[in-house]
Design an enzyme around this catalytic site. Structure first.
Site, PDB file in Angstrom:
ATOM      1  N   SER A   1      -6.229 -17.062  53.712  1.00 55.99           N
ATOM      2  CA  SER A   1      -5.616 -17.829  54.813  1.00 55.99           C
ATOM      3  C   SER A   1      -4.545 -16.943  55.434  1.00 55.99           C
ATOM      4  O   SER A   1      -3.570 -16.607  54.770  1.00 55.99           O
ATOM      5  CB  SER A   1      -4.956 -19.104  54.280  1.00 55.99           C
ATOM      6  OG  SER A   1      -5.877 -19.849  53.533  1.00 55.99           O
TER       7      SER A   1
ATOM      8  N   LYS B   1      -7.685 -23.220  59.867  1.00 62.56           N
ATOM      9  CA  LYS B   1      -7.130 -23.378  58.512  1.00 62.56           C
ATOM     10  C   LYS B   1      -5.631 -23.698  58.573  1.00 62.56           C
ATOM     11  O   LYS B   1      -5.130 -24.547  57.823  1.00 62.56           O
ATOM     12  CB  LYS B   1      -7.382 -22.086  57.720  1.00 62.56           C
ATOM     13  CG  LYS B   1      -6.723 -22.024  56.363  1.00 62.56           C
ATOM     14  CD  LYS B   1      -7.299 -23.005  55.373  1.00 62.56           C
ATOM     15  CE  LYS B   1      -6.553 -22.927  54.055  1.00 62.56           C
ATOM     16  NZ  LYS B   1      -6.924 -23.985  53.125  1.00 62.56           N
TER      17      LYS B   1
ATOM     18  N   LYS C   1       3.682 -20.447  53.216  1.00 58.65           N
ATOM     19  CA  LYS C   1       3.202 -19.359  54.095  1.00 58.65           C
ATOM     20  C   LYS C   1       2.269 -19.925  55.162  1.00 58.65           C
ATOM     21  O   LYS C   1       2.390 -19.626  56.351  1.00 58.65           O
ATOM     22  CB  LYS C   1       2.479 -18.320  53.222  1.00 58.65           C
ATOM     23  CG  LYS C   1       1.611 -17.383  53.974  1.00 58.65           C
ATOM     24  CD  LYS C   1       0.311 -17.026  53.267  1.00 58.65           C
ATOM     25  CE  LYS C   1      -0.579 -18.101  52.797  1.00 58.65           C
ATOM     26  NZ  LYS C   1      -1.961 -17.842  52.592  1.00 58.65           N
TER      27      LYS C   1
END
Ligand code: NAD
Length: 307
Positions: free
Chosen positions: A110, A184, A253
């Site tokens: 990701s 995502k 993140k």
């Protein structure tokens, strides 16, 4: 699928180089080895490489360059884009320096969609196509081949990779380069959001005297339900196992990527910024490797410290 793409499909025993044998990559690479692909692996963690090769019969790469040279397809499953860039193009040893003409790169980590666009263009300038194909589902679904796979990039190449994706889960083509990473980031914004919202609801209700388990059962029969209430609360939060296998630091993140995306597209970002701030504080408090579901403990600790 076009005739051409089916002829050139990456079916077993295609040589796959797999970089990143963490919570997700280990299980994914294992499924590919079991399906008959010729798998060569690399990871900074030599213990994971040794264990993986012993268990699966895969080969440990002598170097990233050698992994590139041995592979028709290279999959990265790393924490984030800086690690992906380092592995593919970094100074010294890297994958691209060994790659054969026509080899395809798939980044299943990701990463920031904004950075992925730039990396994809740099790779293309060197003659290599990268598909971004992040996943949703966690390590248990990775082991069962039930991930949702969000693949961005050239449709024909995505179709050639379909046999590989289908070993790992369900494939969705999201559009052009970096669109998988954008998808995502938005999914994880929602996933983190429902976890935080459900946690606040349960913490507040229990302080008033409601039973947390009763609350979750009722939420799951009502309009407040979500994957967090249906899956994460019963499995990882209420029994206090906190072992979903997804680091809180990785979710923090992903939320920073959502912030970047909203900023780059100049779209409403009130909730995204708020949630990202909460996760950043939780990461500072609990550490990168706390489980994502431990966000509940962080929010609970705020209540206690205010008393
Ligand atoms: P992890 O931290 O468990 O594994 C990452 C692996 O990459 C580690 O084994 C590490 O040693 C290796 N690594 C890091 N830098 C490297 C480098 N420069 N060269 C070689 N190896 C390197 O992470 P994970 O949970 O497996 O997640 C991988 C990616 O998948 C992340 O981007 C994460 O956000 C995403 N993801 C995770 C989950 C989950 O539930 N864990 C679910 C969906 C997506």
């Amino acid at each position: 699928m076009t005739q051409n793409s089916s002829i050139n499909s990456f079916t077993p025993p295609t040589a796959i180089g797999f970089v990143g044998l963490g919570n997700m990559g280990y299980a994914m690479a294992n499924r590919l080895a079991e399906a008959g692909y010729t798998v060569t692996v690399a990871d900074l963690n030599q213990g994971a490489v040794k264990q993986f090769c012993a268990e699966s019969g895969a080969t440990a790469a002598d170097s990233l360059q050698a992994l590139g040279a041995q592979s028709d397809l290279v999959i990265t499953m790393l924490p984030e884009g800086n690690a992906v860039r380092k592995v593919l193009l970094g100074e010294g040893d890297n994958v691209v320096s060994g790659l054969k003409d026509g080899a395809v790169l798939i980044d299943m980590s990701s990463c920031s969609p904004v950075d992925t666009r730039v990396l994809g263009e740099e790779l293309l300038a060197q003659g290599f196509v990268m598909i971004d194909a992040p996943v949703s589902g966690g390590k248990y679904k990775a082991a069962d081949g039930q991930l949702a796979i969000m693949a961005g990039g050239d449709l024909e190449i995505v179709e050639r990779c379909r046999p590989v994706f289908e070993i790992l889960g369900k494939l969705f083509h999201t559009g052009g380069p970096a669109s998988g990473h954008a998808m995502k980031a938005m999914n994880n914004f929602l996933s983190a959001g429902t976890l935080a919202l459900t946690a606040e609801a349960v913490i507040t209700g229990s302080k008033f005297g409601l039973d947390p388990e009763v609350m979750v059962n009722i939420i799951n029969a009502s309009t407040g339900r979500s994957n967090s209430s249906e899956d994460k609360f019963p499995k990882f939060v209420l029994p206090k196992t906190f072992n979903s296998g997804f680091y809180l630091g990785l979710m923090a993140k992903d939320l920073r990527f959502a912030v970047d995306l909203a900023e780059s597209e100049n779209t409403p970002n009130g909730f995204i910024n708020l949630l990202s701030g909460i996760y950043d504080k939780a990461e500072k408090d609990l550490g990168f490797e706390a489980d994502n579901t431990e966000l509940f403990n962080y929010l609970e600790s705020l209540v206690e410290s205010e008393e």
